[in-house]
Write an enzyme that holds these catalytic residues in place. Structure first.
Site, mmCIF file in Angstrom:
data_model
loop_
_atom_site.group_PDB
_atom_site.id
_atom_site.type_symbol
_atom_site.label_atom_id
_atom_site.label_comp_id
_atom_site.label_asym_id
_atom_site.label_seq_id
_atom_site.Cartn_x
_atom_site.Cartn_y
_atom_site.Cartn_z
ATOM 1 N N GLY A 46 0.829 -1.188 0.000
ATOM 2 C CA GLY A 46 0.000 0.000 0.000
ATOM 3 C C GLY A 46 0.868 1.244 0.000
ATOM 4 O O GLY A 46 2.026 1.211 0.418
ATOM 5 N N GLN A 51 2.932 9.813 1.307
ATOM 6 C CA GLN A 51 4.172 9.042 1.226
ATOM 7 C C GLN A 51 4.977 9.355 -0.030
ATOM 8 O O GLN A 51 6.137 8.978 -0.122
ATOM 9 C CB GLN A 51 3.875 7.544 1.298
ATOM 10 C CG GLN A 51 3.335 7.121 2.655
ATOM 11 C CD GLN A 51 3.099 5.640 2.694
ATOM 12 O OE1 GLN A 51 2.044 5.165 2.284
ATOM 13 N NE2 GLN A 51 4.091 4.905 3.170
ATOM 14 N N CYS A 88 6.149 -0.121 7.370
ATOM 15 C CA CYS A 88 5.737 0.984 6.511
ATOM 16 C C CYS A 88 6.913 1.419 5.650
ATOM 17 O O CYS A 88 8.043 1.525 6.143
ATOM 18 C CB CYS A 88 5.251 2.141 7.373
ATOM 19 S SG CYS A 88 4.671 3.567 6.448
ATOM 20 N N LEU A 89 6.632 1.678 4.376
ATOM 21 C CA LEU A 89 7.687 2.144 3.472
ATOM 22 C C LEU A 89 8.258 3.482 3.915
ATOM 23 O O LEU A 89 9.407 3.790 3.611
ATOM 24 C CB LEU A 89 7.139 2.249 2.045
ATOM 25 C CG LEU A 89 6.683 0.930 1.421
ATOM 26 C CD1 LEU A 89 6.009 1.186 0.072
ATOM 27 C CD2 LEU A 89 7.846 -0.033 1.272
ATOM 28 N N HIS A 130 -4.339 1.175 7.592
ATOM 29 C CA HIS A 130 -2.985 1.724 7.613
ATOM 30 C C HIS A 130 -2.858 2.877 6.616
ATOM 31 O O HIS A 130 -2.372 3.957 6.958
ATOM 32 C CB HIS A 130 -1.984 0.609 7.293
ATOM 33 C CG HIS A 130 -0.555 1.041 7.261
ATOM 34 N ND1 HIS A 130 0.343 0.674 8.232
ATOM 35 C CD2 HIS A 130 0.138 1.805 6.377
ATOM 36 C CE1 HIS A 130 1.530 1.192 7.938
ATOM 37 N NE2 HIS A 130 1.427 1.886 6.809
ATOM 38 N N GLU A 131 -3.305 2.656 5.382
ATOM 39 C CA GLU A 131 -3.167 3.698 4.349
ATOM 40 C C GLU A 131 -4.070 4.891 4.633
ATOM 41 O O GLU A 131 -3.657 6.035 4.433
ATOM 42 C CB GLU A 131 -3.442 3.121 2.957
ATOM 43 C CG GLU A 131 -2.467 2.044 2.524
ATOM 44 C CD GLU A 131 -0.995 2.385 2.718
ATOM 45 O OE1 GLU A 131 -0.605 3.565 2.542
ATOM 46 O OE2 GLU A 131 -0.224 1.483 3.054
ATOM 47 N N HIS A 134 -2.618 7.346 7.031
ATOM 48 C CA HIS A 134 -1.663 8.273 6.419
ATOM 49 C C HIS A 134 -2.352 9.552 5.945
ATOM 50 O O HIS A 134 -1.755 10.632 6.000
ATOM 51 C CB HIS A 134 -0.968 7.624 5.210
ATOM 52 C CG HIS A 134 0.205 6.777 5.554
ATOM 53 N ND1 HIS A 134 1.361 7.277 6.112
ATOM 54 C CD2 HIS A 134 0.411 5.452 5.389
ATOM 55 C CE1 HIS A 134 2.231 6.308 6.285
ATOM 56 N NE2 HIS A 134 1.673 5.169 5.855
#
Length: 169
Positions: A46, A51, A88-89, A130-131, A134
């Site tokens: 995701g 991000q 997480c990226l 999660h996304e 953000h």
């Protein structure tokens, strides 16, 4: 399509609340395609607008059920609870245990502005939560129950491999 730079923890953009998308045009479609390409290259499941430095309510998710492009997503219903591992990226090298809903219903618009309602569960529901966090400036580390050490993570991965091998027999 283009690979975009992933914004990492410490950048103020990750802590901002995103604005809704109002224009459904070629630029939006290109952004979503770029985000998908960036997510796949980084081997994530995701990626949300902040991000990649874009403060708009957009996210892409692919947990193995195909690519979903979510524009202006809102969680409208949740059920149950699950606790699991997250990374997480934008927070490289760290992992944590996070409790989230087990079933999530999300309403969003597709890249053409058409309304969509999606009901997800388990890992897919975790990824949606999660996304969408953000988009409100929230990182999983703000919600984690505890941090997972590298050693503990390696042990968990070994156990998963052993479990998968048993399933194959």
């Amino acid at each position: 399509m283009a690979i975009r730079k992933i914004v990492e923890i410490g950048d103020d953009k990750l802590r901002k609340v995103c604005k809704p998308v109002e224009k459904f045009d070629k630029r939006l479609k290109a952004l979503l395609d770029d985000m998908a390409d960036t997510m796949y290259k980084a081997e994530g499941v995701g990626l949300a607008g902040p991000q990649v430095g874009i403060l708009r309510r957009v996210a892409v998710i692919d947990v193995g059920e195909g690519l979903f492009k979510l524009v202006n997503p809102v969680i409208v219903e949740t059920e149950g609870e699950q606790t699991g591992l997250e990374g997480c990226l934008s927070v490289p090298g760290r992992r944590g245990e996070v409790t989230r809903p087990n079933i999530v219903t999300v309403q969003y618009q597709d890249e053409n502005g058409e309304p969509v309602t999606l009901r997800t569960s388990e890992f897919f529901a975790r990824a949606v939560c999660h996304e969408l966090d953000h988009l409100d400036g929230v990182l999983y580390i703000d919600k984690m129950n505890r941090e997972i050490s590298d050693e503990e993570y390696e042990e968990m991965m070994e156990e998963d491999e052993e479990y998968d091998e048993e399933d194959d027999q």
